[in-house]
Design a protein around this motif. Structure first.
Motif, PDB file in Angstrom:
ATOM      1  N   VAL A   1       0.761  -1.252   0.051  1.00  0.00           N
ATOM      2  CA  VAL A   1      -0.083   0.096   0.058  1.00  0.00           C
ATOM      3  C   VAL A   1       0.817   1.223  -0.028  1.00  0.00           C
ATOM      4  CG1 VAL A   1      -1.798   1.360   1.262  1.00  0.00           C
ATOM      5  CG2 VAL A   1      -1.763  -1.040   1.057  1.00  0.00           C
ATOM      6  N   THR A   2       1.880   1.296   0.879  1.00  0.00           N
ATOM      7  CA  THR A   2       2.778   2.319   0.722  1.00  0.00           C
ATOM      8  C   THR A   2       3.479   2.545  -0.512  1.00  0.00           C
ATOM      9  OG1 THR A   2       3.459   1.813   3.157  1.00  0.00           O
ATOM     10  CG2 THR A   2       5.044   3.382   1.927  1.00  0.00           C
ATOM     11  N   LYS A   3       3.670   1.645  -1.245  1.00  0.00           N
ATOM     12  CA  LYS A   3       4.451   1.705  -2.690  1.00  0.00           C
ATOM     13  C   LYS A   3       3.387   2.254  -3.360  1.00  0.00           C
ATOM     14  CE  LYS A   3       6.857  -0.646  -6.139  1.00  0.00           C
ATOM     15  NZ  LYS A   3       5.942  -0.005  -7.349  1.00  0.00           N
ATOM     16  N   MET A   4       2.265   1.808  -3.277  1.00  0.00           N
ATOM     17  CA  MET A   4       1.130   2.502  -4.328  1.00  0.00           C
ATOM     18  C   MET A   4       0.946   4.020  -4.252  1.00  0.00           C
ATOM     19  SD  MET A   4      -2.909   1.081  -4.504  1.00  0.00           S
ATOM     20  CE  MET A   4      -2.374  -0.491  -4.256  1.00  0.00           C
ATOM     21  N   GLN A   5       1.018   4.463  -2.712  1.00  0.00           N
ATOM     22  CA  GLN A   5       0.783   5.585  -2.584  1.00  0.00           C
ATOM     23  C   GLN A   5       2.012   6.438  -2.970  1.00  0.00           C
ATOM     24  OE1 GLN A   5       0.504   5.988   1.880  1.00  0.00           O
ATOM     25  NE2 GLN A   5      -1.900   6.505   1.478  1.00  0.00           N
ATOM     26  N   SER A   6       3.309   6.025  -3.079  1.00  0.00           N
ATOM     27  CA  SER A   6       4.368   6.616  -3.317  1.00  0.00           C
ATOM     28  C   SER A   6       4.320   6.803  -5.070  1.00  0.00           C
ATOM     29  CB  SER A   6       5.775   5.616  -3.178  1.00  0.00           C
ATOM     30  OG  SER A   6       7.010   6.352  -3.640  1.00  0.00           O
ATOM     31  N   ASP A   7       3.786   5.619  -5.672  1.00  0.00           N
ATOM     32  CA  ASP A   7       3.719   5.702  -7.063  1.00  0.00           C
ATOM     33  C   ASP A   7       2.685   6.975  -7.816  1.00  0.00           C
ATOM     34  OD1 ASP A   7       5.172   3.555  -7.138  1.00  0.00           O
ATOM     35  OD2 ASP A   7       4.041   2.084  -7.559  1.00  0.00           O
ATOM     36  N   MET A   8       1.551   6.869  -6.734  1.00  0.00           N
ATOM     37  CA  MET A   8       0.472   7.927  -7.040  1.00  0.00           C
ATOM     38  C   MET A   8       0.906   9.285  -6.867  1.00  0.00           C
ATOM     39  SD  MET A   8      -3.140   6.632  -5.871  1.00  0.00           S
ATOM     40  CE  MET A   8      -2.519   6.284  -4.069  1.00  0.00           C
ATOM     41  N   ASP A   9       1.896   9.575  -5.765  1.00  0.00           N
ATOM     42  CA  ASP A   9       2.534  10.846  -5.565  1.00  0.00           C
ATOM     43  C   ASP A   9       3.570  11.153  -6.843  1.00  0.00           C
ATOM     44  OD1 ASP A   9       1.304  11.111  -3.074  1.00  0.00           O
ATOM     45  OD2 ASP A   9       2.870  10.504  -1.973  1.00  0.00           O
ATOM     46  N   GLU A  10       4.316  10.091  -7.413  1.00  0.00           N
ATOM     47  CA  GLU A  10       5.243  10.471  -8.307  1.00  0.00           C
ATOM     48  C   GLU A  10       4.378  10.710  -9.703  1.00  0.00           C
ATOM     49  OE1 GLU A  10       8.688  10.972 -10.062  1.00  0.00           O
ATOM     50  OE2 GLU A  10       8.602  10.590  -7.902  1.00  0.00           O
ATOM     51  N   LEU A  11       3.378   9.895 -10.011  1.00  0.00           N
ATOM     52  CA  LEU A  11       2.434  10.240 -10.918  1.00  0.00           C
ATOM     53  C   LEU A  11       1.899  11.633 -11.214  1.00  0.00           C
ATOM     54  CD1 LEU A  11       1.117   9.101 -13.614  1.00  0.00           C
ATOM     55  CD2 LEU A  11      -0.853   8.124 -12.115  1.00  0.00           C
ATOM     56  N   ARG A  12       1.508  12.014  -9.746  1.00  0.00           N
ATOM     57  CA  ARG A  12       0.755  13.391  -9.853  1.00  0.00           C
ATOM     58  C   ARG A  12       2.000  14.457 -10.077  1.00  0.00           C
ATOM     59  NH1 ARG A  12      -0.399  12.749  -5.051  1.00  0.00           N
ATOM     60  NH2 ARG A  12      -2.524  12.282  -5.607  1.00  0.00           N
ATOM     61  N   LYS A  13       3.258  14.339  -9.347  1.00  0.00           N
ATOM     62  CA  LYS A  13       4.499  15.175  -9.700  1.00  0.00           C
ATOM     63  C   LYS A  13       4.610  15.285 -10.939  1.00  0.00           C
ATOM     64  CE  LYS A  13       9.017  15.642  -8.287  1.00  0.00           C
ATOM     65  NZ  LYS A  13      10.322  15.197  -7.500  1.00  0.00           N
ATOM     66  N   THR A  14       4.687  14.076 -11.728  1.00  0.00           N
ATOM     67  CA  THR A  14       5.261  14.258 -13.417  1.00  0.00           C
ATOM     68  C   THR A  14       4.047  14.914 -14.029  1.00  0.00           C
ATOM     69  OG1 THR A  14       6.112  11.898 -12.994  1.00  0.00           O
ATOM     70  CG2 THR A  14       5.540  12.717 -15.233  1.00  0.00           C
ATOM     71  N   ALA A  15       2.866  14.680 -13.655  1.00  0.00           N
ATOM     72  CA  ALA A  15       1.718  15.389 -14.249  1.00  0.00           C
ATOM     73  C   ALA A  15       1.766  16.770 -14.138  1.00  0.00           C
ATOM     74  CB  ALA A  15       0.530  14.911 -13.661  1.00  0.00           C
ATOM     75  N   ILE A  16       2.118  17.335 -12.922  1.00  0.00           N
ATOM     76  CA  ILE A  16       2.299  18.656 -12.692  1.00  0.00           C
ATOM     77  C   ILE A  16       3.246  19.373 -13.372  1.00  0.00           C
ATOM     78  CG2 ILE A  16       2.875  20.487 -10.767  1.00  0.00           C
ATOM     79  CD1 ILE A  16       1.263  18.889  -8.752  1.00  0.00           C
ATOM     80  N   GLN A  17       4.398  18.697 -13.279  1.00  0.00           N
ATOM     81  CA  GLN A  17       5.603  19.102 -14.168  1.00  0.00           C
ATOM     82  C   GLN A  17       5.382  19.212 -15.708  1.00  0.00           C
ATOM     83  OE1 GLN A  17       8.712  16.273 -13.019  1.00  0.00           O
ATOM     84  NE2 GLN A  17       9.381  17.525 -11.318  1.00  0.00           N
ATOM     85  N   THR A  18       4.826  18.347 -16.309  1.00  0.00           N
ATOM     86  CA  THR A  18       4.511  18.266 -17.494  1.00  0.00           C
ATOM     87  C   THR A  18       3.724  19.313 -18.106  1.00  0.00           C
ATOM     88  OG1 THR A  18       4.404  15.911 -17.608  1.00  0.00           O
ATOM     89  CG2 THR A  18       3.396  16.723 -19.448  1.00  0.00           C
ATOM     90  N   LEU A  19       2.510  19.693 -17.162  1.00  0.00           N
ATOM     91  CA  LEU A  19       1.488  20.549 -17.221  1.00  0.00           C
ATOM     92  C   LEU A  19       2.115  22.156 -17.547  1.00  0.00           C
ATOM     93  CD1 LEU A  19      -1.622  19.191 -15.386  1.00  0.00           C
ATOM     94  CD2 LEU A  19      -1.617  19.746 -17.967  1.00  0.00           C
TER      95      LEU A  19
END
Length: 247
Positions: free
Chosen positions: A224-242
């Motif tokens: 579950v912790t890894k899943m949260q970390s992956d979601m945070d990384e995905l959100r970070k990447t999306a913000i950087q891309t936008l």
């Protein structure tokens, strides 16, 4: 906060509580009369959390809810000791002990002894109750014998009978700590047939099973912790891309 994060947080909270229960079982592996505990889970369905930025009225989310802790009141093994005041119960029943405020509490831990005044007490010094209340012995009593029906005899004759009670709904009992329970409307056991002198009931905790659960909980928490970390990384990447696209 996104719904996916809220769901994983609910799972993490449940796993943390489950870990506490399992750790407590492991810690009491050698506690006489201890009854293993289990944390019960259920699926909790609710609409989209209010924290979401894009609510979807028709969507129902599935959360994890740990709604109760239950006890396993199955009997533990009986181990003989050299103490004549150690008692075990075969079958149903709880010993009654007197609390500091005069109320009663109940236990399966029969590790009793005599205090400096000769009163039969628990390991923590609380008086053990007979059908006539607390009981004390003197040197004149000599050897004390306790029969299967709880009758206490000494060289002075019959001294009383150990009080055993039971409950219609054992899961309604509340744990006080120190292997003590409290409950409403205790029912006297008649006739008493299961008192064993010079013996203790072992904890009904299976160390191998608890260790297996501990490993499963740890792995689930890491997942579950890894899943949260992956979601945070995905959100970070999306913000950087936008941010790059808008620039």
């Amino acid at each position: 906060m996104e719904n996916a994060q809220l769901i994983t947080l609910s799972r993490q909270t449940a796993l943390r509580n489950q870990l506490t229960v399992v750790a407590n079982n492991m810690a009491n592996l050698n506690t006489s009369g201890y009854k293993a505990q289990r944390l019960n889970f259920e699926e909790y369905l609710m609409p989209v959390a209010e924290a979401t930025e894009f609510p979807t009225p028709d969507e129902t989310l599935s959360y994890v809810h740990d709604y109760a802790t239950t006890f396993n009141f199955s009997e533990g093994g009986i181990r003989t000791t050299d103490n004549p005041f150690d008692l075990a119960v075969e079958g149903d029943g709880f010993f009654a002990v007197q609390m500091e405020d005069g109320t009663e509490a109940f236990t399966r831990n029969g590790a009793f002894h005599l205090d400096v005044g000769g009163t039969l007490v628990t390991a923590t010094g609380r008086p053990v109750l007979t059908e006539g209340g607390p009981i004390s012995f003197t040197t004149e009593d000599g050897q004390v014998e306790i029969a299967r029906d709880g009758t206490i005899s000494s060289e002075l004759g019959a001294r009383g009978r150990i009080r055993l009670v039971d409950f219609e709904d054992k899961q309604s009992l509340l744990q006080l700590g120190e292997n003590l329970y409290v409950g409403n409307e205790p029912l006297p056991i008649q006739p008493i047939r299961g008192v064993v002198q010079g013996a203790l009931e072992e904890a009904n905790v299976d160390g191998v099973v608890e260790m297996t659960r501990l490993i499963e909980i740890t792995r689930a928490y890491e997942s579950v912790t890894k899943m949260q970390s992956d979601m945070d990384e995905l959100r970070k990447t999306a913000i950087q891309t936008l941010g790059t696209l808008q620039a």
